[in-house]
Scaffold this motif. Structure first.
Motif, PDB file in Angstrom:
ATOM      1  N   VAL A 152       1.071  -1.391  -0.001  1.00 21.67           N
ATOM      2  CA  VAL A 152      -0.059  -0.013  -0.061  1.00 21.67           C
ATOM      3  C   VAL A 152       1.003   1.078  -0.165  1.00 21.67           C
ATOM      4  N   GLN A 153       0.751   1.974  -1.043  1.00 21.64           N
ATOM      5  CA  GLN A 153       1.328   3.345  -0.860  1.00 21.64           C
ATOM      6  C   GLN A 153       0.819   4.325  -0.447  1.00 21.64           C
ATOM      7  N   HIS A 154       1.313   5.147   0.529  1.00 24.98           N
ATOM      8  CA  HIS A 154       0.517   6.188   1.335  1.00 24.98           C
ATOM      9  C   HIS A 154       0.922   7.532   0.996  1.00 24.98           C
ATOM     10  N   PHE A 155       2.066   7.765  -0.070  1.00 26.66           N
ATOM     11  CA  PHE A 155       2.483   8.954  -0.123  1.00 26.66           C
ATOM     12  C   PHE A 155       2.465   9.477  -1.805  1.00 26.66           C
ATOM     13  N   GLY A 156       2.180  10.487  -1.869  1.00 33.35           N
ATOM     14  CA  GLY A 156       2.410  11.266  -3.195  1.00 33.35           C
ATOM     15  C   GLY A 156       3.615  11.908  -3.127  1.00 33.35           C
ATOM     16  N   VAL A 157       4.289  11.982  -4.099  1.00 33.86           N
ATOM     17  CA  VAL A 157       5.590  12.760  -4.366  1.00 33.86           C
ATOM     18  C   VAL A 157       5.424  14.111  -4.783  1.00 33.86           C
ATOM     19  N   VAL A 158       5.616  15.246  -3.955  1.00 33.45           N
ATOM     20  CA  VAL A 158       5.279  16.579  -4.280  1.00 33.45           C
ATOM     21  C   VAL A 158       6.454  17.230  -5.138  1.00 33.45           C
ATOM     22  N   GLU A 159       7.778  16.624  -4.740  1.00 36.63           N
ATOM     23  CA  GLU A 159       8.948  17.187  -5.318  1.00 36.63           C
ATOM     24  C   GLU A 159      10.334  16.432  -5.054  1.00 36.63           C
ATOM     25  N   SER A 160      11.145  16.014  -6.010  1.00 32.40           N
ATOM     26  CA  SER A 160      12.429  15.570  -5.798  1.00 32.40           C
ATOM     27  C   SER A 160      13.231  16.014  -6.302  1.00 32.40           C
ATOM     28  N   ARG A 161      14.749  16.543  -5.947  1.00 34.47           N
ATOM     29  CA  ARG A 161      15.351  17.128  -6.834  1.00 34.47           C
ATOM     30  C   ARG A 161      16.675  17.228  -6.247  1.00 34.47           C
ATOM     31  N   SER A 162      17.947  17.836  -6.676  1.00 31.94           N
ATOM     32  CA  SER A 162      19.361  17.931  -5.902  1.00 31.94           C
ATOM     33  C   SER A 162      19.317  19.547  -5.791  1.00 31.94           C
ATOM     34  N   ILE A 168      20.477  16.266  -1.718  1.00 30.59           N
ATOM     35  CA  ILE A 168      19.204  15.925  -2.464  1.00 30.59           C
ATOM     36  C   ILE A 168      18.169  15.940  -1.538  1.00 30.59           C
ATOM     37  N   GLY A 169      17.078  16.025  -2.131  1.00 33.91           N
ATOM     38  CA  GLY A 169      15.610  16.178  -1.188  1.00 33.91           C
ATOM     39  C   GLY A 169      14.542  15.791  -1.738  1.00 33.91           C
ATOM     40  N   MET A 170      13.440  15.448  -1.001  1.00 38.85           N
ATOM     41  CA  MET A 170      12.147  14.889  -1.473  1.00 38.85           C
ATOM     42  C   MET A 170      10.999  15.454  -0.557  1.00 38.85           C
ATOM     43  N   LYS A 171      10.152  16.076  -1.163  1.00 43.66           N
ATOM     44  CA  LYS A 171       8.872  16.382  -0.364  1.00 43.66           C
ATOM     45  C   LYS A 171       7.709  15.586  -1.027  1.00 43.66           C
ATOM     46  N   LEU A 172       7.002  15.056   0.188  1.00 38.49           N
ATOM     47  CA  LEU A 172       5.856  14.158  -0.080  1.00 38.49           C
ATOM     48  C   LEU A 172       4.581  14.437   0.755  1.00 38.49           C
ATOM     49  N   GLU A 173       3.606  13.960   0.595  1.00 39.35           N
ATOM     50  CA  GLU A 173       2.290  14.115   1.243  1.00 39.35           C
ATOM     51  C   GLU A 173       1.622  12.875   1.257  1.00 39.35           C
ATOM     52  N   THR A 174       0.955  12.744   2.350  1.00 42.87           N
ATOM     53  CA  THR A 174      -0.023  11.392   2.473  1.00 42.87           C
ATOM     54  C   THR A 174      -1.131  11.852   1.754  1.00 42.87           C
ATOM     55  N   LEU A 175      -1.826  10.655   1.176  1.00 41.34           N
ATOM     56  CA  LEU A 175      -2.823  10.911   0.104  1.00 41.34           C
ATOM     57  C   LEU A 175      -4.240  11.225   0.835  1.00 41.34           C
ATOM     58  N   GLN A 176      -4.342  10.450   1.935  1.00 43.63           N
ATOM     59  CA  GLN A 176      -5.523  10.932   2.799  1.00 43.63           C
ATOM     60  C   GLN A 176      -5.642  11.940   3.725  1.00 43.63           C
ATOM     61  N   SER A 177      -4.666  11.897   4.638  1.00 41.87           N
ATOM     62  CA  SER A 177      -4.206  12.746   5.702  1.00 41.87           C
ATOM     63  C   SER A 177      -3.559  13.997   5.628  1.00 41.87           C
TER      64      SER A 177
END
Length: 277
Positions: A152-162, A168-177
């Protein structure tokens, strides 16, 4: 090393500090492993299912290739294998001499931990020493957003970059909460090397290449930091509009800090992260 006990040791040797916990998966990938990074309070309810704590992207991964051979303890053979959990320092330590399928011996040592003092920080240190010949070494390590809760995938990726030469970094957000999460990693190497960033779907990685002489060692250090909009700093969002909040050290520069600026007071408050002294 015994593959059938892999998950047992992942559980027994996990590291945590009350804020986050990282399951003791090995740096290289194996069939049957279960990579888990969890932050206290980050829950999500998949459609049609109950709420559960969400597995975050993995930052422990480290793929090592030596003279074209991917380091894998199921290939070739291992000598002097030892894996321990230091209960005083909180370090997971693994050391071995790997005999590659070509017959070359390479000494490897892995150390990783989750900081008790700086609760947002985890660290990985890898040392590699070719014992028989000079070696061409490639090290690939990054942030892997393909992790799931048993599918089960809980996150959507908002941004990933160097960010610059070694971050490097990645910003995510849970899909429901709708819980925002930011993950940043930095890598440092103690020898001359070439460097590039490799971006893939739901992942971003460092890739370092170097030539190491027989008997010489190369050491890389990777520091990762995690933050969420549910951390203490964001409980009173309305009081934080336009203010900068010191949340965790800049990776690789412990006298610097990341500052998060809260741009709105909605449930999914946006984060702008940048480095300042």
């Amino acid at each position: 090393f015994d593959l059938k006990n892999l998950r047992n040791y992942e559980s027994i040797m996990c590291r945590g500090n009350g804020y986050m916990c990282i399951r003791a998966s090995l740096e290289e990938e194996y069939i049957g492993e279960q990579r888990n990074t969890l932050i206290n309070g980050v829950f999500n309810a998949p459609q049609g299912e109950v709420s559960e704590i969400a597995v975050l992207p993995d930052s422990v991964n480290c793929e090592i290739t030596i003279d074209g051979e991917r380091f894998d303890m199921l290939k070739g053979s291992c000598e002097d294998y030892c894996r321990t959990l230091d209960m005083e320092t909180g370090e997971g330590i693994r050391s071995l001499v790997w005999v590659s399928p070509k017959g070359d011996r390479i000494k490897l040592e892995f150390r990783n931990t989750v900081s008790l003092v700086k609760k947002h920080i985890s660290a990985l240190k890898v040392s590699i020493t070719p014992l028989d010949n000079d070696a061409d070494i490639e090290i690939k390590s990054g942030i892997n957003g393909k992790t799931t809760n048993t599918g089960v995938q809980h996150f959507g990726v908002v941004e990933s970059r160097s960010y610059g030469d070694n971050q490097i970094g990645m910003k995510l957000e849970t899909l429901q909460s709708k819980v925002g999460v930011a993950i940043y990693s930095s890598i440092n190497c103690d020898c001359e090397h070439s460097y590039r960033v490799v971006a893939d779907r739901r992942s971003v990685s460092f890739c370092l290449e170097m030539d190491i002489s027989e008997g010489k060692s190369v050491t890389i250090e990777k520091i990762s930091s995690y933050a969420t909009v549910r951390d203490f700093e964001y409980k009173e969002k309305s009081a934080l509009i336009g203010k900068k909040i010191k949340v965790f050290p800049v990776i690789g520069q412990m006298d610097n800090f990341y500052y998060c600026f809260v741009e709105d007071i909605s449930e999914d408050a946006k984060l702008v992260v940048r480095t300042e002294r």
